[in-house]
Design a protein around this motif. Structure first.
Motif, mmCIF file in Angstrom:
data_model
loop_
_atom_site.group_PDB
_atom_site.id
_atom_site.type_symbol
_atom_site.label_atom_id
_atom_site.label_comp_id
_atom_site.label_asym_id
_atom_site.label_seq_id
_atom_site.Cartn_x
_atom_site.Cartn_y
_atom_site.Cartn_z
ATOM 1 N N ARG A 46 -18.155 -15.432 31.638
ATOM 2 C CA ARG A 46 -17.070 -14.719 30.938
ATOM 3 C C ARG A 46 -17.532 -14.202 29.579
ATOM 4 N NH1 ARG A 46 -11.778 -16.117 32.402
ATOM 5 N NH2 ARG A 46 -11.126 -14.550 30.884
ATOM 6 N N ASP A 91 -10.513 -20.591 29.319
ATOM 7 C CA ASP A 91 -9.731 -19.694 28.467
ATOM 8 C C ASP A 91 -9.892 -20.055 26.996
ATOM 9 O OD1 ASP A 91 -8.795 -18.334 30.674
ATOM 10 O OD2 ASP A 91 -6.931 -19.468 30.816
ATOM 11 N N THR A 95 -9.805 -24.502 34.136
ATOM 12 C CA THR A 95 -9.328 -23.145 33.833
ATOM 13 C C THR A 95 -8.857 -23.039 32.389
ATOM 14 O OG1 THR A 95 -7.165 -23.789 34.725
ATOM 15 C CG2 THR A 95 -8.641 -22.612 36.196
ATOM 16 N N THR A 96 -8.183 -24.084 31.906
ATOM 17 C CA THR A 96 -7.722 -24.096 30.515
ATOM 18 C C THR A 96 -8.901 -24.108 29.549
ATOM 19 O OG1 THR A 96 -5.755 -25.338 31.192
ATOM 20 C CG2 THR A 96 -6.275 -25.314 28.846
ATOM 21 N N GLU A 140 -4.902 -11.286 29.504
ATOM 22 C CA GLU A 140 -6.310 -11.489 29.154
ATOM 23 C C GLU A 140 -7.208 -11.105 30.321
ATOM 24 O OE1 GLU A 140 -8.686 -12.245 26.068
ATOM 25 O OE2 GLU A 140 -6.696 -13.115 25.922
ATOM 26 N N ASP A 141 -6.804 -11.514 31.532
ATOM 27 C CA ASP A 141 -7.609 -11.196 32.705
ATOM 28 C C ASP A 141 -7.569 -9.710 33.029
ATOM 29 O OD1 ASP A 141 -8.230 -13.864 32.945
ATOM 30 O OD2 ASP A 141 -6.676 -14.279 34.432
ATOM 31 N N THR A 158 -2.442 -15.268 29.939
ATOM 32 C CA THR A 158 -3.600 -15.342 30.828
ATOM 33 C C THR A 158 -3.705 -14.090 31.677
ATOM 34 O OG1 THR A 158 -3.408 -17.755 30.903
ATOM 35 C CG2 THR A 158 -4.700 -16.702 32.632
#
Length: 683
Positions: free
Chosen positions: A354, A300, A296-297, A583-584, A580
């Protein structure tokens, strides 16, 4: 001030505002051309360090099979390219092409006793079919260094003896392994050579030969290894950078610029100019970071690099590590796959999907097509004139008597900036106008409140009236604060800023100067009375323990604030989680210092300033948000449209939080009036 000079300054101020507006209009074609440039390269290339795969294979029982399996996994995950370093004996050993022996090991192979004084390097070629390709490369490298060699063979396998110690021989650089490059090319990977400047002096014929081989393999971009580009060390003697650039241009090969290096690679700026800026920015994930980060990191991080920083190459590294919890050796290849394609079980949306949501596609990275505005010299002249006018207005607000000479001096400096086209003068002008704009907007706001009090102007008394007035001033002041933005974009429109070959200087000054100037104006001009009277009053204030504590707190907050500016600031875990979420939710993250600090305090401060004089302190604090809006656009490597969205989101969310703050204040104020102690009768 003489009356005639005061009249001249008033007239001049009006003309300066007209010049500012004309300059803003002149920046529009330049801004449009920058947006076109930023939209001209939408492909993102994912590159894996092939040498890292070879290093990882040493932990496996069948290294060759492991490498091939990982290559297929990476290709399926979306990795499109492999980076190949200049070769050496160690790398050839990792790839299984040769085996290197010390003298004592060679003696054992031959069934002899080792000779104590023999510390030469013994080399055997492991694949007879590859020897005709690799032997000339090895011989050329050591012949060029004047090293003696002789033939050697054991058990039917041929090789050579090199008259250097194994450590010294392993350090000598050779051309990238042509066998590996062809193999990777045949498997459908793009090949990205990593060249260095370790072979001195620069050999132009050798460089031309290498580049011709790269061209035949479809290479379109190289990335440099080490602290300098190829040919930099020999530049003074042979003009080697120009020679090297000519070979690259003829082959249609560009270069990559790795971001956030501690020391920029020497000669990259010069080489980029010689290549007409056929340059792509590269974001590298180190081996340690790759092993420590979660998928996940990584998602991003990849997404922010691509959409926020004009990165078009993501460079992946990795290494095998011992996992004590699993009791085995693990590699990051599976993690890379999860980060790129996602993980349905973990409900993780992959990087490839993404970036496509933002209009990017995986593929071979291309440099930006540089767009220029028609009659760009004219628009640049107007931008310079508007910048000078806005700076002069800012100075005139503090010392009106010098507005005319300041304007004349500024005009001379602006003319020099235009004629000389000096990057230093241009950056200085961009910095000063970036400081001037939020300073002017807040100074005019403080002056407006002061005039209302001194001249008895109509001020709304009801809560709704004050709220309406606060919102109007919030919008008006914010618009005036970003007047500098078009000027900064126009002044720093050169592609070198987008590629971070040049950087906007003075970020710390931009974060401090408007706050200090607005605070100074509030103290000297904001509360009525003459400047000298206010200054004397301030200087006569006794220094108490309370003042010392306040100064210490302000200093600590200021140091923390400065530590958070620029790219080196570190965010807390809570803030990273909040980023986060934003951002999402929005796709673009507004700046924390704007929507959580500057803008909410600004709206609350405006609401209170209609009733309380002390609320001017809040307006000073709110200058953090106003200057931050300008600073957002000083990050030239961030697309302009993204910075605009970030500022608008910050203003909107900050206003909502500010409205909540006003409601809380009204409730607390009502409770205070209801329950405050009342004086008893007769006392």
């Amino acid at each position: 001030m003489p009356q005639w000079l005061e009249q001249w300054n008033r007239r001049l101020a009006k003309w300066l505002w007209a010049v500012v507006l004309l300059g803003l209009i002149g920046t529009l074609p330049v801004i449009y051309s920058r947006v076109q440039t930023e939209a001209s390269a939408k492909k993102v290339e994912f590159v894996m360090d092939y040498q890292d795969l070879l290093q990882m294979s040493l932990t496996q029982p069948n290294p060759s099979a492991f490498v091939q399996a990982q290559l297929q996994s990476l290709k399926a995950a979306g990795v499109t390219a492999m980076a190949i370093y200049e070769s050496n004996l160690t790398e050839l050993g990792l790839s299984g092409e040769v085996t290197v022996y010390s003298a004592s090991q060679a003696a054992l192979l031959e069934g002899k006793l080792a000779t104590p004084d023999d510390n030469r390097t013994y080399l055997l070629f492991n694949k007879p079919e590859d020897e005709p390709t690799l032997r000339p490369i090895v011989e050329q490298t050591f012949n060029k260094a004047g090293v003696e060699m002789s033939d050697w063979s054991v058990q039917g396998r041929s090789g050579m003896i090199i008259n250097l110690s194994p450590e010294d021989a392993a350090a000598r650089q050779m051309q990238p392994n042509p066998i590996e490059m062809k193999s990777l090319h045949d498997q459908g990977f793009l090949v990205v050579p990593r060249l260095s400047d370790r072979s001195v002096p620069y050999d132009d014929a050798q460089a031309a030969d290498w580049i011709n081989q790269f061209k035949e393999l479809g290479v379109t971009r190289i990335i440099f290894d080490g602290d300098a580009v190829t040919g930099f060390a020999s530049q003074a003697e042979s003009n080697s950078l120009k020679q090297f650039a000519n070979h690259l241009k003829e082959a249609g090969i560009g270069v990559g610029a790795i971001e956030n290096l501690k020391v920029p690679q020497k000669g990259l700026g010069t080489l980029a100019k010689l290549l007409d800026y056929n340059v792509v920015r590269v974001h590298s994930i180190s081996e340690a970071e790759m092993n420590a980060a979660q998928p996940t990191t990584l998602v991003d991080r990849f997404l922010l690099a691509v959409k926020d920083r004009n990165i078009r190459i993501i460079y992946l590294n990795g290494m095998a590590v011992r996992d004590s919890s699993k009791g085995q050796i693990t590699t990051p290849v599976e993690k890379i796959g999860q980060a790129l394609t996602g993980d349905k079980e973990e409900n993780l949306k992959g990087t490839l999907e993404r970036i496509q949501d933002f209009g990017f596609v995986p593929g071979e990275a291309h440099a930006f097509s540089i767009h220029k505005a028609p009659a760009e010299a004219l628009w640049r002249a107007l931008a310079i004139a508007g910048s000078v006018a806005l700076i002069a207005i800012a100075i005139g607000l503090f010392i009106p008597a010098i507005l005319l000479p300041v304007t004349l001096i500024g005009a001379i400096g602006g003319a020099a900036t235009f004629v000389l086209q000096s990057s230093l003068l241009t950056q200085a002008l961009a910095l000063f106008v970036a400081i001037a704009s939020p300073t002017v907007s807040l100074v005019l706001l403080i002056r407006w409140f002061r005039n209302k009090r001194e001249k008895g102007g109509a001020v709304p008394s009801s809560a709704w009236g004050r709220l309406g007035g606060a919102i109007l001033l919030y919008i008006r002041t914010s618009i005036l604060s970003v007047f500098a933005v078009p000027f900064v974009i126009a002044l720093l429109s050169d592609i070198t800023y987008s590629l971070v070959l040049q950087q906007f200087r003075g970020v710390s000054l931009l974060h401090l100067a408007p706050i200090a100037l607005v605070a100074l104006y509030a103290v000297l001009y904001g509360y009525g009375g003459s400047v000298m009277h206010n200054l004397k009053t301030l200087l006569k204030q006794p220094i108490t323990v309370l003042w010392v504590i306040i100064i210490a707190i302000v200093g600590a907050v200021g140091m923390y604030y400065l530590s958070r500016t620029g790219n080196s600031g570190e965010a807390t875990g809570l803030e990273l989680h909040l980023r986060t979420i934003l951002e999402d939710t929005f796709g673009v993250r507004p700046r924390t210092k704007e929507f959580l600090l500057g803008h909410p305090i600004f709206l609350v401060g405006l609401f209170l300033a209609f009733r309380y004089r002390w609320a001017l302190v809040l307006l000073v604090v709110a200058s953090v948000g106003q200057l931050s809006m300008v600073d957002t656009f000083a990050h030239i490597h961030t697309p302009a449209y993204l910075s605009a969205i970030r500022d608008l989101l910050g203003l909107g969310i900050g206003a909502l939080i500010g409205l909540v703050g006003i409601v809380v204040w009204q409730v607390l104020e009502a409770l205070w009036r209801l329950y405050r102690p009342r004086p008893q009768a007769g006392r």
